[in-house]
Design an enzyme around this catalytic site. Structure first.
Site, PDB file in Angstrom:
ATOM      1  CE  LYS A   1      -4.042  -3.874   5.090  1.00 42.64           C
ATOM      2  NZ  LYS A   1      -2.917  -3.454   5.908  1.00 42.64           N
TER       3      LYS A   1
ATOM      4  NE  ARG B   1       0.588  -9.936   3.507  1.00 41.10           N
ATOM      5  CZ  ARG B   1      -0.745  -9.896   3.490  1.00 41.10           C
ATOM      6  NH1 ARG B   1      -1.380  -8.740   3.304  1.00 41.10           N
ATOM      7  NH2 ARG B   1      -1.456 -11.002   3.678  1.00 41.10           N
TER       8      ARG B   1
END
Length: 328
Positions: free
Chosen positions: A271, A306
């Protein structure tokens, strides 16, 4: 009187209780209330302790007594990290590579939900995801990453066992019924806004507690629609309608979300905040920082991770577990 929230504080020495029946012990709590400074307490109501300590049911047949790796299979042309890279055979070869690297679950998605992304028509999303789901679900546990009920139904019919909805059933009014009727497990994520606008100045009163309350409401809505609690996973939604400061506030105290009584999934891999703090603009170069986030979350008992870099995550967790075992 304001609502009280009890965050279990991980205890490296072992602890009085086991968090979610797993590998992390705790002996005390951080008592959180809106408008009041946090303080450490040594006890909590019995129902709180019960929710925090109860062993979690398996997810896709996988026990939740050890960290589990969910490998990301993007079959999209515009994913922020690897858009189009695995599309030649519909992501099947990449999925098999992730299984070989140690992925416990494959999360297959046909629509990018990166900031600014536009929605994909249902037929196109089904056409992107169904071949990989059909092939890979015979070799591993498979999740479908979608916000749409029709896509979810097609995915479950093709072999997916979990519906990973980044909107937490907010986007498609038919999603809750689809999940209940198909019998699939679900991951309810917290997001504020849509990918097109979610990063346009997101604000919260207290992001940690606001997200907790929103997830509690999503769980209640899913149960009311007929999805049993033992088929529910939650995700606090790092990067979805949240600033860097919001992300860090959640990650520092992410063990709070065990109080919801269901397994917790974390999706922080590559991210933007990882690149900002780690000093790299290139998504594919954010794996070391992503692993650091994974290990910090594993220390707080988070069950499902994840990630893009399955091999690196598996190796990092193996070393972390070995060192942790040596300390015990």
């Amino acid at each position: 009187m304001s609502i009280q929230y009890f965050r279990p504080i991980p205890d490296l020495s072992g602890g009085r209780w086991r968090l979610a029946g797993g590998w992390t012990g705790f002996s005390s709590f951080e008592l959180l209330e809106r408008g009041t400074a946090a303080r450490v307490v040594q006890d909590a109501p019995l129902e709180v302790i019960g929710a925090l300590t109860a062993p979690r049911p398996p997810v896709l047949g996988l026990s939740m007594d050890a960290p589990r790796i969910m490998g990301i299979v993007n079959v999209t042309p515009d994913s922020f990290s690897d858009g189009g890279r695995w599309n030649e055979d519909g992501g099947i070869a990449h999925g098999r590579a992730l299984i070989a690297e140690g992925a416990h679950i494959l999360d297959i998605g046909g629509e990018s939900t990166r900031p600014g992304a536009a929605a994909v028509p249902v037929p196109e999303e089904i056409a992107r995801t169904r071949p990989a789901i059909g092939a890979l679900s015979r070799e591993a546990a498979v999740s479908v990453d979608t916000r749409k009920a029709e896509v979810a139904r097609a995915a479950v019919a093709a072999g997916a066992g979990l519906v990973n909805d980044v909107s937490g059933f907010d986007f498609d009014p038919g999603m809750a019924a689809a999940a209940a009727e198909t019998g699939a497990a679900v991951c309810l994520m917290h997001a504020r806004g849509l990918p097109e606008n979610m990063q346009d100045d997101p604000r919260y009163g207290d992001v940690l507690l606001d997200v907790y309350d929103a997830l509690a409401e999503r769980i209640a809505r899913a149960e009311a629609a007929g999805v049993p609690r033992d088929r529910i996973v939650i995700d606090p939604g790092i990067g979805f309608g949240k600033t860097l400061e919001h992300n860090l506030a959640i990650l520092r105290r992410i063990s709070l979300y065990h109080g919801l009584g269901v397994p917790v999934l974390l999706g922080a891999s590559r991210k933007r905040f990882v690149g900002t703090l780690g000093g790299t603009e290139t998504a594919a170069q954010r794996d070391p920082g992503s692993l650091a986030v994974t290990l910090a979350a594993a220390q707080q008992g988070i069950q499902i991770h994840r990630v893009h870099d399955v091999a690196g995550t598996r190796q990092g967790l193996a070393l972390w577990q070995a060192i942790k075992g040596a300390e015990a």
